[in-house]
Structure formats: C-alpha cells, structure tokens
Design a protein around this motif. Structure first.
Motif, mmCIF file in Angstrom:
data_model
loop_
_atom_site.group_PDB
_atom_site.id
_atom_site.type_symbol
_atom_site.label_atom_id
_atom_site.label_comp_id
_atom_site.label_asym_id
_atom_site.label_seq_id
_atom_site.Cartn_x
_atom_site.Cartn_y
_atom_site.Cartn_z
ATOM 1 N N GLU A 76 0.841 -1.204 0.000
ATOM 2 C CA GLU A 76 0.000 0.000 0.000
ATOM 3 C C GLU A 76 0.875 1.253 0.000
ATOM 4 O O GLU A 76 0.630 2.203 -0.759
ATOM 5 N N ASN A 77 1.915 1.254 0.822
ATOM 6 C CA ASN A 77 2.829 2.392 0.887
ATOM 7 C C ASN A 77 3.537 2.599 -0.454
ATOM 8 O O ASN A 77 3.709 3.724 -0.917
ATOM 9 N N TYR A 78 3.953 1.504 -1.061
ATOM 10 C CA TYR A 78 4.621 1.577 -2.364
ATOM 11 C C TYR A 78 3.666 2.135 -3.426
ATOM 12 O O TYR A 78 4.036 3.020 -4.201
ATOM 13 N N LEU A 79 2.441 1.617 -3.449
ATOM 14 C CA LEU A 79 1.455 2.059 -4.442
ATOM 15 C C LEU A 79 1.078 3.533 -4.262
ATOM 16 O O LEU A 79 0.756 4.215 -5.238
ATOM 17 N N ALA A 80 1.138 4.017 -3.030
ATOM 18 C CA ALA A 80 0.778 5.411 -2.754
ATOM 19 C C ALA A 80 1.942 6.362 -2.976
ATOM 20 O O ALA A 80 1.745 7.576 -3.061
ATOM 21 N N SER A 81 3.166 5.833 -3.074
ATOM 22 C CA SER A 81 4.346 6.692 -3.174
ATOM 23 C C SER A 81 4.555 7.188 -4.605
ATOM 24 O O SER A 81 4.175 6.536 -5.577
ATOM 25 N N GLN A 82 5.170 8.344 -4.700
ATOM 26 C CA GLN A 82 5.487 8.928 -6.006
ATOM 27 C C GLN A 82 6.429 8.005 -6.784
ATOM 28 O O GLN A 82 6.235 7.747 -7.970
ATOM 29 N N SER A 83 7.464 7.489 -6.102
ATOM 30 C CA SER A 83 8.439 6.641 -6.788
ATOM 31 C C SER A 83 7.816 5.326 -7.231
ATOM 32 O O SER A 83 8.093 4.835 -8.334
#
Length: 200
Positions: free
Chosen positions: A167-174
């Motif tokens: 979830e954190n990865y999907l929400a991050s700009q990178s």
C-alpha cells in the motif's frame, strides 16, 4: 494518468483515451464502450488488488486476460472487481454473463486473444525489469470490464492495498513512477511487435 503522460511524451502519434480522468465511477460496460467508440487499438484496465483481511501477506502484481477463471483466486478477484456493478443503474444487464456466455464472449474475443497474450507477456517482463515487485503471473478470469472492449485487452492488478508495505509503495510517487514506466514500456514493446506483424 502517469501512464498516459509517458505515452503522450514518448510515443507521438499514439492517442490516449481515458475512461475517466478523475475519481468518479464509470459503469463497467461503459468503459469498453468508450474504447470502442474512440476506435481504440488496445484497452488497458488498471486496478489495485486487496484481500478481506487487513495487513495481509498477499503481494505482487497480476495480469489478467478475459476467459472464464480457472483458479479459485482468479474467480475471487473477478468477483470482487465485478461487485461494483451494485453501484450501477442497471446491474441486471450482466445477468446473462454466466460461464457459458463467458465462453461465447471469449470466442468472440478470439480474434484479439493472440495480441492480448503477447501484450500480457511484454507487460509481465517489463514489470519484472523495472520494479522489484513479485510477479503472480498472467492469468485468466471473467472481468466484466473487459467484456465490451472489442480490441486486445488486459486487466492489471498492480499490488495489494491490504498489504501495508505494498500500500505504501502504491501510494508513493516513486512507486507510481516505476509502475507507470513498466506499463508504458510494455505498451511500447507491444506496439513495436504489432507494427512489425502488420507490415509483414
């Protein structure tokens, strides 16, 4: 939107049509209809996956082709994605899409299946090359959103929002940039293949 920007900047002559460009609901059957009416050559439906339990261990991306689901997981995911029809004006329109009719629909899509499979392969390799995400493979399931698109088409599940790390990865700009680039590179590879195949 990021995928579209990559295409616009790097593939002159390729027109991007969004089924929506903001956070509002578009009925599933209308999405394929939009693609057909705009004379689309490729339909890409981009989603995020989830499980009923919060902070689950499930992880990775999946790419789906339109065929009746063979595994319980594929059928469950299609059921979750298809359940949004409850928000539509006329959910009964999908009533006839039982397994038998999915087979008939899949046969009608047979003209596009070879290209859909090719595109899926390019996408899968591109995700593996440009991200460190786990590939859950290319699968098949009966997604309503793909039924109406009369062209090569796939549905992509980018990862699990029920997994905190993903979830954190999907929400991050990178993360979003990596995923958008992966999809773009898959589209570019498919277009190169398609152009060569059609010029022979």
């Amino acid at each position: 939107m990021k995928v579209g920007e990559y295409i616009k900047k790097n593939m002159p002559g390729v027109k991007v049509v969004y089924t929506r460009d903001d956070d509002f609901f578009v009925e599933l059957y209308k999405r394929g209809k939009i693609a057909n009416e705009k004379g689309g050559d490729l339909f890409v439906s981009i989603h995020c996956n989830s499980t009923p339990e919060r902070n689950s261990k499930a992880r990775g991306f999946e790419i789906y082709l339109l065929r009746p689901g063979k595994t319980k997981d594929a059928i469950d995911i299609a059921n979750i994605e298809n359940s949004v029809i409850k928000y539509e004006d006329n959910p009964a329109r999908y009533k006839e899409l039982d397994d038998e009719n999915y087979i008939l629909t899949s046969m009608a899509h047979a003209a596009y299946m070879h290209h859909s499979e090719k595109f899926s392969g390019y996408l899968n390799e591109s995700f593996k090359k440009h991200t460190n995400r786990v590939s859950r493979g290319v699968k098949q399931a009966g997604f309503y959103v793909l039924v109406g698109a009369s062209m090569p088409n796939v549905l992509i599940e980018l990862g699990f929002i029920s997994n905190t790390e993903e979830e954190n990865y999907l929400a991050s700009q990178s993360g979003q940039e990596q995923l958008a680039k992966s999809i773009f590179e898959g589209i570019k590879a498919y277009k190169n293949y398609y152009d060569i195949a059609n010029n022979n």
